[in-house]
Design an enzyme around this catalytic site. Structure first.
Site, mmCIF file in Angstrom:
data_model
loop_
_atom_site.group_PDB
_atom_site.id
_atom_site.type_symbol
_atom_site.label_atom_id
_atom_site.label_comp_id
_atom_site.label_asym_id
_atom_site.label_seq_id
_atom_site.Cartn_x
_atom_site.Cartn_y
_atom_site.Cartn_z
ATOM 1 N N LYS A 129 -24.518 43.319 -17.776
ATOM 2 C CA LYS A 129 -23.150 42.417 -17.782
ATOM 3 C C LYS A 129 -22.108 42.642 -18.830
ATOM 4 C CE LYS A 129 -20.818 38.933 -19.033
ATOM 5 N NZ LYS A 129 -20.506 38.278 -20.563
ATOM 6 N N ASP A 147 -21.386 37.460 -14.127
ATOM 7 C CA ASP A 147 -22.078 36.325 -15.149
ATOM 8 C C ASP A 147 -22.346 35.168 -14.267
ATOM 9 O OD1 ASP A 147 -19.882 34.679 -14.747
ATOM 10 O OD2 ASP A 147 -18.868 35.866 -16.208
#
Length: 218
Positions: A129, A147
């Site tokens: 991420k 996320d």
DNA sequence: ATCCCGAGGG
DNA sequence: CCCTCTGGAT
């Protein structure tokens, strides 16, 4: 809450409508993390794990004044970094990771932030991420990072029923034009933060509601 | 699966 | 009080 059956073409059409609504609502969506350089963006993004961007932005000015670049941070100890980031949470792990990260940048990348996802992900505290966000925001390299916000919205909008962030990201990338990937990430984060919130989503004022199978009345 | 961890909202 | 906030490493 299961998603209604829907053909791929139908889903693509809905994705297009969602993209247009996002562009209208968030024409200049970008990261809200304060930073001057790719290095500072990388540090801020690592700090943002399980933390609000607000708490990160309150801490980074003093942190960057004291440790402006990788070289300065590489010469610090975790104990010296901790006071600057204590209020963010997870501060012991993050302080240790940031110093080690800076040392690796100096030792292996000339103090610069690498532009390859694999190299970024080898850095301590940097996972898929964070690497995807930094590549997109700092260098304009396309990618939809997933996320907690993007995962929640993808699920509610029935754009993906996958579970892992990587699979959700891949599925979203298949639904939006590549030139819009970075925008879509930031727009979904903003929409998740302020409208499609985790607990009491504001469906009544949501511009995506017409295209959302999960919308709630009242 | 679990740990790391503080702060703000409901 | 409980949940959530731009996760990652073990």
């Amino acid at each position: 809450m299961a998603c209604p059956k829907e053909g791929l073409e139908e889903k693509r059409k809905r994705a297009r409508a969602i993209l247009e609504a996002l562009k209208e609502a968030y024409p200049k969506a970008r990261t809200e993390l304060r930073h001057e350089t790719p290095f500072q963006l990388l540090v801020a993004t690592v700090l943002s794990a399980q933390a609000t961007d607000r708490s990160v932005n309150e801490a980074t000015p003093a942190l960057f004044a004291r440790f402006p670049d990788a070289k300065a941070l590489a010469e610090a100890t975790p104990e010296e970094v901790e006071p600057f980031i204590r209020r963010i949470g997870l501060y012991k792990t993050k302080a240790k990771n940031l110093v080690a990260l800076a040392q690796r940048l100096v030792a292996e990348h000339g103090g610069e932030v690498p532009r390859e996802k694999a190299a970024l992900m080898r850095l301590p505290g940097v996972g898929w991420k964070t690497a995807t966000v930094v590549l997109g925001a700092a260098f304009g390299i396309p990618g939809i990072a997933v996320d907690t916000h993007v995962a929640r919205l993808a699920r509610r909008l029935c754009l993906s029923e996958a579970k892992s962030p990587e699979k959700i990201g891949a599925e979203l990338e298949g639904l939006f034009p590549k030139e819009d990937w970075v925008f879509v990430h930031h727009a979904l984060v903003l929409h998740g933060r302020y409208v499609c919130t985790a607990r009491k989503p504001k469906c009544a004022t949501c511009v995506l509601a017409p295209h959302c199978p999960s919308r709630q009345e009242g």
